[in-house]
Design a protein around this motif. Structure first.
Motif, PDB file in Angstrom:
ATOM      1  N   ALA A 332      94.629  31.902  59.525  1.00 14.34           N
ATOM      2  CA  ALA A 332      93.847  32.021  58.297  1.00 14.34           C
ATOM      3  C   ALA A 332      93.261  30.675  57.876  1.00 14.34           C
ATOM      4  CB  ALA A 332      94.717  32.599  57.183  1.00 14.34           C
ATOM      5  N   SER A 333      94.051  29.604  58.038  1.00 14.89           N
ATOM      6  CA  SER A 333      93.571  28.272  57.670  1.00 14.89           C
ATOM      7  C   SER A 333      92.513  27.770  58.646  1.00 14.89           C
ATOM      8  CB  SER A 333      94.740  27.289  57.607  1.00 14.89           C
ATOM      9  OG  SER A 333      95.678  27.684  56.626  1.00 14.89           O
ATOM     10  N   SER A 334      92.643  28.136  59.916  1.00 16.04           N
ATOM     11  CA  SER A 334      91.619  27.749  60.885  1.00 16.04           C
ATOM     12  C   SER A 334      90.298  28.441  60.577  1.00 16.04           C
ATOM     13  CB  SER A 334      92.076  28.105  62.308  1.00 16.04           C
ATOM     14  OG  SER A 334      93.200  27.342  62.677  1.00 16.04           O
ATOM     15  N   TRP A 335      90.391  29.693  60.146  1.00 10.08           N
ATOM     16  CA  TRP A 335      89.182  30.446  59.795  1.00 10.08           C
ATOM     17  C   TRP A 335      88.540  29.899  58.524  1.00 10.08           C
ATOM     18  CZ3 TRP A 335      89.773  35.951  57.297  1.00 10.08           C
ATOM     19  CH2 TRP A 335      88.516  36.405  56.883  1.00 10.08           C
ATOM     20  N   LEU A 336      89.263  29.971  57.407  1.00 12.60           N
ATOM     21  CA  LEU A 336      88.687  29.606  56.122  1.00 12.60           C
ATOM     22  C   LEU A 336      88.663  28.098  55.904  1.00 12.60           C
ATOM     23  CD1 LEU A 336      90.415  32.429  54.050  1.00 12.60           C
ATOM     24  CD2 LEU A 336      88.062  32.368  54.900  1.00 12.60           C
ATOM     25  N   GLY A 337      89.662  27.399  56.467  1.00  8.68           N
ATOM     26  CA  GLY A 337      89.676  25.945  56.326  1.00  8.68           C
ATOM     27  C   GLY A 337      88.568  25.278  57.102  1.00  8.68           C
ATOM     28  N   SER A 338      88.320  25.743  58.337  1.00  8.56           N
ATOM     29  CA  SER A 338      87.225  25.151  59.112  1.00  8.56           C
ATOM     30  C   SER A 338      85.883  25.502  58.486  1.00  8.56           C
ATOM     31  CB  SER A 338      87.287  25.615  60.569  1.00  8.56           C
ATOM     32  OG  SER A 338      87.210  27.021  60.670  1.00  8.56           O
ATOM     33  N   LEU A 339      85.786  26.676  57.835  1.00  9.99           N
ATOM     34  CA  LEU A 339      84.561  26.999  57.101  1.00  9.99           C
ATOM     35  C   LEU A 339      84.337  25.999  55.971  1.00  9.99           C
ATOM     36  CD1 LEU A 339      82.190  28.827  56.273  1.00  9.99           C
ATOM     37  CD2 LEU A 339      83.824  30.194  54.951  1.00  9.99           C
ATOM     38  N   ALA A 340      85.424  25.688  55.239  1.00  3.08           N
ATOM     39  CA  ALA A 340      85.310  24.699  54.171  1.00  3.08           C
ATOM     40  C   ALA A 340      84.869  23.346  54.730  1.00  3.08           C
ATOM     41  CB  ALA A 340      86.644  24.559  53.440  1.00  3.08           C
ATOM     42  N   LEU A 341      85.381  22.981  55.906  1.00  2.36           N
ATOM     43  CA  LEU A 341      84.989  21.693  56.511  1.00  2.36           C
ATOM     44  C   LEU A 341      83.553  21.732  57.005  1.00  2.36           C
ATOM     45  CD1 LEU A 341      86.678  19.047  56.929  1.00  2.36           C
ATOM     46  CD2 LEU A 341      87.965  21.040  56.130  1.00  2.36           C
ATOM     47  N   VAL A 342      83.098  22.875  57.494  1.00  2.00           N
ATOM     48  CA  VAL A 342      81.681  23.007  57.849  1.00  2.00           C
ATOM     49  C   VAL A 342      80.823  22.733  56.622  1.00  2.00           C
ATOM     50  CG1 VAL A 342      79.886  24.681  58.475  1.00  2.00           C
ATOM     51  CG2 VAL A 342      81.978  24.548  59.815  1.00  2.00           C
ATOM     52  N   LEU A 343      81.269  23.245  55.481  1.00  4.98           N
ATOM     53  CA  LEU A 343      80.505  23.112  54.248  1.00  4.98           C
ATOM     54  C   LEU A 343      80.524  21.697  53.683  1.00  4.98           C
ATOM     55  CD1 LEU A 343      78.927  24.571  51.975  1.00  4.98           C
ATOM     56  CD2 LEU A 343      81.130  25.063  50.907  1.00  4.98           C
ATOM     57  N   ILE A 344      81.708  21.039  53.703  1.00 11.35           N
ATOM     58  CA  ILE A 344      81.818  19.733  53.021  1.00 11.35           C
ATOM     59  C   ILE A 344      81.820  18.546  53.976  1.00 11.35           C
ATOM     60  CG2 ILE A 344      82.997  20.711  51.041  1.00 11.35           C
ATOM     61  CD1 ILE A 344      85.636  19.908  52.187  1.00 11.35           C
ATOM     62  N   ALA A 345      81.851  18.806  55.289  1.00 10.50           N
ATOM     63  CA  ALA A 345      81.812  17.701  56.255  1.00 10.50           C
ATOM     64  C   ALA A 345      80.689  17.875  57.270  1.00 10.50           C
ATOM     65  CB  ALA A 345      83.153  17.582  56.989  1.00 10.50           C
TER      66      ALA A 345
END
Length: 473
Positions: A332-345
């Protein structure tokens, strides 16, 4: 709405029955207090107190499991009791460390067999008689938890503790997401024939800094959880007692999970520090050490929540439940966390490129993220279904229990995340290649991440709600 609505099933474990029962009128003085719980209590931090009507405490023997079941515990009464009203206060703490407490009263009638005379000291040597096997003093069911209030203590279900867990989950999402983003999304782009090394370096540096800050926030929640757990276990007076906290860490399953999380925070913190410093100082050799350490740290962190949640107290397949919970957190963190990193990094690094290159690079970034999201979401779904089967038990429990309803709320909100992701995948992604499409993607991705944070809030409530299996036992 669920947080505001009244409910009686807020704690993780519960008292199923006791002897003497709540409200019992006894014609024979009991020689022990007997309790049957819905889960196996940890005797180190479970306790029982007995008070006379004047508030005077009655000494009791240490709690012990019965030979029949570890879910039933007894506390011996060392001497005869006088007629009167008695109050029993109890506290349960299971393997997951969620404390639950309550109280009830029973009455010893005047002239009861083996009652001590007024003024005689407890333990005066009067012979003890066995407890009755039936009647008002027998094992009585506690159908109404309202008769055993938890009081105003800082419990696992209290709003403040929910906020602490929510902050922990948000920080954990970003820590794991930073590693997944670097290892999989940026790793895929680096394997291209002509990668844009400058953009990738900028995005990787941002990911290292975000991971560094997130692991610092996770360390703060680690300290807050320790204080909150000590407060919940020992009350305000013992919350600052270092000895009690050390005993709690060393002798409970919750403490093992806390130590595992501490280890993960240290390892991941060192890794992100080295990776962040490498990108700031261009010391590339240190970056090759930093990211592997951060990866090891997030693996430890992914499995830590299982030791303070329902997985560790699962009535069956406990080892498999812990493994599934760890993979669920990681996926779940790889899915939603990497999405957050796509957005902010990732996307901010793309927007630093020349305008003519932004659209194509944004498309490549999203194309690299898509397989990570689909694979992680599939694994999160599979492990989530297993956990639901393990903890819900029967389909009607989904709408017939507090746990099931909370789970349905989580799934409904998660459905919004999935629909937003589907919209991005089917309608936004094919149009990528222009600056306008990139900005549109950023807006829709912000919605997806914001709803994901709401999912984490519901999850913080869910882990403190009794499972349907607990309520049936």
């Amino acid at each position: 709405m669920l947080l505001a609505a009244p409910g009686v099933a807020l704690a993780h474990g519960r008292l199923k029955s006791s002897s003497p029962g709540a409200g019992a009128h006894l014609g024979t003085v009991p020689r022990e207090l007997r309790f049957e719980f819905s889960e196996v209590p940890d005797l180190t931090f479970s306790n029982v107190k007995l008070f006379w009507s004047d508030g005077k405490p009655i000494p009791l023997g240490p709690l012990a499991y019965t030979a029949e079941s570890k879910r039933t515990v007894v506390a011996a009464i060392p001497g005869p009791l006088a007629a009167g009203i008695y109050t029993v206060q109890w506290q349960l703490a299971g393997d997951d460390g969620h404390p639950i407490r309550g109280q009830f009263e029973f009455v010893i009638a005047p002239g009861a067999m083996d009652a001590r005379q007024p003024g005689a000291a407890v333990g005066s040597g009067a012979p003890m008689l066995p407890m009755p096997d039936s009647g008002a003093g027998g094992m009585a069911m506690h159908h109404d938890p309202a008769s055993m209030p938890e009081g105003n203590g800082f419990g696992a279900e209290s709003p403040a503790y929910v906020v602490v867990r929510w902050l922990q989950f948000v920080a954990l999402l970003l820590v794991i997401g930073a590693v997944a983003f670097r290892q999989f999304v940026l790793g895929f782009l680096r394997r291209k024939k002509e990668p844009d090394s400058q953009m990738l370096d900028v995005a990787e540096g941002r990911a290292a800094r975000i991971g560094h800050l997130a692991v610092g926030a996770l360390a703060l929640t680690l300290l807050l959880r320790l204080f909150a757990q000590s407060y919940a276990m020992h009350g305000a007076g013992g919350a600052w007692d270092v000895g009690l906290s050390a005993q709690m860490i060393g002798k409970t399953m919750w403490g093992k999970g806390w130590l595992l999380q501490l280890s993960g925070v240290i390892v991941a913190g060192v890794g992100f520090h080295l990776a962040d410093r490498a990108h700031r100082t261009t010391a590339r050799a240190k970056s090759r050490v930093g990211w592997p350490l951060a990866t090891l740290g997030v693996v430890l962190l992914a499995f830590a929540p299982a030791f303070s949640g329902h997985a560790s107290a699962a009535p069956k397949l406990t080892a498999l439940a812990v493994l599934a919970d760890g993979f669920h957190v990681m996926a779940a963190s790889s899915w939603l966390g990497s999405l957050a990193l796509v957005l902010i990094a990732g996307l901010p690094a793309v927007l630093e490129l020349a305008e003519t290159r932004r659209g194509a690079m944004a498309a490549e970034l999203i194309n690299a993220f898509s397989p990570v999201a689909l694979t992680s979401a599939a694994l999160a779904t599979g492990t989530g279904v297993f956990a639901a089967w393990l903890h819900v038990g029967r389909v009607p429990n989904l709408w017939g229990t507090r746990y099931g309803i909370t789970l349905l709320v989580k799934l409904a909100i998660l459905g919004i995340v999935s629909l937003t992701g589907f919209y991005n995948w089917r309608f936004v992604k094919p149009r990528l290649g222009t600056g306008d499409a990139t900005l549109h993607l950023r807006r829709s991705a912000k919605v997806e991440v914001a709803v994901a944070v709401l999912v984490l809030l519901v999850t913080a409530v869910l882990v403190a709600t009794p499972t349907s299996m607990d309520m049936e036992m």
